[in-house]
Design an enzyme around this catalytic site. Structure first.
Site, PDB file in Angstrom:
ATOM      1  N   ARG A 487     -13.014  31.799   6.816  1.00 56.38           N
ATOM      2  CA  ARG A 487     -13.763  32.903   8.278  1.00 56.38           C
ATOM      3  C   ARG A 487     -11.883  32.701   8.620  1.00 56.38           C
ATOM      4  O   ARG A 487     -11.170  33.648   9.766  1.00 56.38           O
ATOM      5  CB  ARG A 487     -13.907  31.419   8.721  1.00 56.38           C
ATOM      6  N   LYS A 581      -9.911  32.259  14.939  1.00 54.02           N
ATOM      7  CA  LYS A 581      -8.714  30.109  15.424  1.00 54.02           C
ATOM      8  C   LYS A 581      -7.208  30.844  14.804  1.00 54.02           C
ATOM      9  O   LYS A 581      -7.059  30.877  14.287  1.00 54.02           O
ATOM     10  CB  LYS A 581      -9.357  29.763  13.685  1.00 54.02           C
ATOM     11  N   GLU A 614     -17.582  23.727  23.859  1.00 52.28           N
ATOM     12  CA  GLU A 614     -17.005  22.700  22.537  1.00 52.28           C
ATOM     13  C   GLU A 614     -15.834  21.926  22.754  1.00 52.28           C
ATOM     14  O   GLU A 614     -16.131  21.804  24.379  1.00 52.28           O
ATOM     15  CB  GLU A 614     -16.468  23.725  21.157  1.00 52.28           C
TER      16      GLU A 614
END
Length: 732
Positions: A487, A581, A614
């Site tokens: 990721r 991210k 989220e």
């Protein structure tokens, strides 16, 4: 001038008070002076917006008022539930348990001081007070005809008590000695060893100890706060304290007088009756404030306390550094707790200043700066500076006075001097939280925390052009490093950042870093940036991308207690950035802060269409009343590695018939709040039960059974999962 006190109308006898002299100083300020008034005299942090009490405390008071149960008189010794809560709170740090009978509720710590001295006063008695000392003790003693004898606190020894002087001063008429810890006005925090010596001295002299702990737990130096009551089995202790300082509510006037005495001297019927009768003539705190105390003591989260401590430490560091720049004042001991520090005046460097009182009055008149003369606390030609203010306030204005020149910035003359300054920061840390760091700029692993730095011209630092990820170390294994690294590289590709190493090398670096850290439990965080270069918007000036990683020693554990959440008002990130991210976590930070300010653990983001998204750095999941595990779609939010692993493991509960199934869906706020169970899912949790959302219970308001079964699945996988999930760290 012959005497500053006489010239300014200050009574330096036993009737002097801090509020009295500060009032006179405020009246001295020239109204025609256009300088902003800077008050560093009163220890009331609530005057600054960066210091505010927790939402838990405010809500507890509101609930008490709205209940309409606490509009009448309280028992004179205090509400039973309040005394019990205070006993339980103080017992957390003691080797024995206090009971509600040991606790008496007072109107602030000031009233507790008066009670203590009133109970001890008798004809011919004397009491030993520290010098410097909070002046209310001498004032109360004067009203009680209780003789005061002072023992010095030694600045060259961190303001420790002069124990030899105590033994010399005491006689058969000495009834007690006072210990203020953390120290007011000195900013010191006593070690366990010194407190033990104080207890031994008091025992030898057969006197009790009055422990003023109004600043209890406000310690940020090398010594942790140790309550004097720890030594209650050795010598009787009267513990005085309040909500005022730790909860930043001095105006609520809620204090306590506690007999920390497992030996039972204070439990004799005659003694207890005398104390209770004295309380019959006192007016305690408002009943509704007392009623709020149990919730305040039991529900305040550690994050609130940590924030206060961090602010105080930052402010004290700024204050101390500023003091060192001013020639006419000297600070013999860097503050390590409470909210104030004592500083010695060098009158030989000051023109037309006769003493500390004269200095403070002239400072107030000419510079509009208010600080407390040391005479007020028993030390002539010293001053007390309160640093419980916004740190930026100190940086900008407060201590740029007193030396007759412009504030000067220190210039480091050599790299060795700078390194020494960096090491100073870590010299007071009991345990190093960052045992190892890797930097491609240095080309290796760093074990010295003072050197764990990133260049300010790194494009990630000044432009936010960087990505990061996290894996955990548990019992000597790296959990899910592969999927997190995958990721990480996907995020780097989206951010147009190339890695200076191939994937295999990155993984090897992270494994070697973990081994070098010797950390068996913690987090491994790593960053890719476009690297150092220039300060322009484009990364074209950055010649080589940079890779950084750090191991953080963190004792995380399986979460089993439920938390509260709120709906965030901070705008959610756009999908392009939410699914990457990256280091732009300002929305996440603001969302977390918003939750903490309202007494919640975290917040929930809702997208522009009204669907659940989220948490600020975690995924959110629900179990509906049909026993389905529901997760929001991952097209607009970050796809969590831990939640993906949970989706792989959940089939075990489905096969057992515990869950009906699992699916992703668009969930409205109404649907989500109507769920039977709710949870956060993230790397270090791994599952955090949510029991209340916007003050509305989720399900029955208790931690759900299926939530904990899901948590157990993940925790077992972290502890003893397959080799594909866990990489052993090759420690040397």
């Amino acid at each position: 001038m012959e005497n500053g006190a006489q010239n300014h109308g200050v009574d330096t006898g036993s009737t002097i008070t801090i509020k009295g002299i500060l009032t006179l100083l405020m009246e001295t300020i020239d109204e025609n002076n256009d300088k902003r008034v800077i008050s560093l005299g009163m220890g009331d942090p609530s005057a600054y917006s960066c210091f505010h009490t927790t939402h838990v405390a405010e809500q507890a008071v509101v609930d008490a008022i709205q209940s309409e149960k606490f509009n009448g008189y309280a028992p004179t010794v205090g509400l039973y539930q309040t005394r019990r809560a205070i006993a339980e709170y103080l017992s957390r740090d003691l080797p024995y348990k206090l009971s509600s009978d040991d606790v008496f509720v007072t109107s602030g710590c000031t009233q507790a001081i008066d009670v203590a001295l009133a109970m001890l006063a008798r004809p011919g008695a004397n009491i030993l007070l520290p010098r410097p000392c909070f002046p209310i003790y001498e004032l109360c003693a004067g009203f009680r005809n209780l003789e005061v004898r002072y023992f010095d606190l030694l600045p060259e020894k961190g303001w420790e008590a002069d124990l030899n002087a105590i033994e010399t001063l005491a006689d058969q008429n000495t009834v007690a000695m006072v210990v203020i810890n953390p120290g007011n006005p000195c900013g010191n925090v006593y070690s366990y060893q010194h407190l033990n010596k104080i207890a031994e001295t008091a025992k030898k002299l057969e006197i009790l100890v009055i422990a003023d702990e109004v600043y209890g737990h406000l310690a940020f130096g090398k010594n942790p706060f140790v309550p004097m009551g720890v030594f209650g089995s050795e010598v009787p202790v009267l513990t005085l304290g309040s909500l005022s300082k730790r909860w930043i509510v001095p105006g609520w006037r809620l204090g306590w007088f506690v007999t920390s005495d497992p030996g039972g001297m204070f439990r004799e019927p005659k003694t207890m009756n005398r104390i209770k009768k004295y309380f019959d003539i006192l007016g305690g705190p408002a009943t509704f404030i007392q009623a709020a105390v149990p919730s305040i003591l039991e529900q305040t989260e550690e994050a609130f306390f940590r924030k206060t401590i961090n602010l105080l430490k930052e402010a004290s560091d700024v204050c101390y550094d500023k003091i060192k720049e001013i020639p006419c004042i000297t600070c013999p001991h860097k503050p390590a707790g409470s909210m104030a520090v004592m500083v010695k005046l060098n009158l030989s460097l000051l023109e037309d200043v006769s003493d500390d009182i004269d200095f403070c009055f002239k400072l107030a008149k000419e510079e509009s700066v208010v600080i407390l003369p040391g005479t007020a606390v028993g030390l002539k030609n010293w001053i007390r500076i309160t640093f419980a203010v916004d740190p930026s306030f100190l940086e900008e204005d407060a201590l740029e006075v007193g030396n007759g020149s412009e504030f000067k910035v220190h210039v480091f003359s050599s790299s060795s001097e700078l390194i020494e300054k960096l090491h100073e920061k870590w010299s007071l840390v009991k345990k190093q939280p960052y045992p190892a760091m890797y930097s491609s700029i240095f080309g290796g692993i760093i074990l010295d925390p003072a050197m764990m730095v990133i260049p300010i011209d790194d494009h990630m630092v000044h432009r936010g052009h960087g990505v990061f990820d996290t894996a955990i170390i548990l019992d000597g294994y790296l959990y899910e490093l592969d999927v997190h690294l995958d990721r990480f590289l996907r995020s780097a590709s989206k951010a147009k950042i190339s890695s200076p190493f191939p994937r295999s090398a990155l993984q090897s670096i992270l494994v070697q870093l973990s081994a070098a850290s010797q950390c068996k439990k913690g987090t491994l965080r790593y960053w890719l940036s476009t690297g150092p270069g220039d300060f322009l918007l484009s990364p074209a000036g950055c010649s080589t991308s940079a890779f950084y990683a750090v191991v953080i020693d963190d004792d995380f554990y399986q979460c089993k207690e439920g938390v509260k959440v709120i709906t965030s008002t901070v705008p959610i990130k756009l999908p392009q950035f939410a699914t990457m991210k990256n280091v732009n976590y300002l929305p996440n930070v603001l969302s977390k802060m918003e939750a903490e300010e309202k007494g919640a653990s975290a917040s929930i983001w809702v997208d522009e269409e009204g669907y659940i998204a989220e948490g600020p750095n975690v995924n959110v999941a629900f179990i509906n009343h049909d026993k389905e595990l529901l997760l929001p779609f991952f097209d607009k939010i970050l796809s969590g590695c831990t939640v993906k692993r949970l989706m792989e493991l959940v089939h075990k509960l489905v096969e057992q018939g515990r869950l009906r199934g699992m699916r992703t869906a668009n969930l409205t706020v109404e649907e989500a709040k109507g769920a039977a169970e709710m949870m956060f899912v993230g790397s270090t949790l791994p599952v955090l039960p949510i029991i209340m959302w916007d003050e509305q219970p989720i399900g029955d308001g208790k931690v759900g059974e299926l939530t904990m079964e899901l948590s157990n699945l993940l925790w077992d996988d972290m502890v003893a999962g397959p080799e594909t999930q866990r990489i052993p760290v090759p420690y040397v």
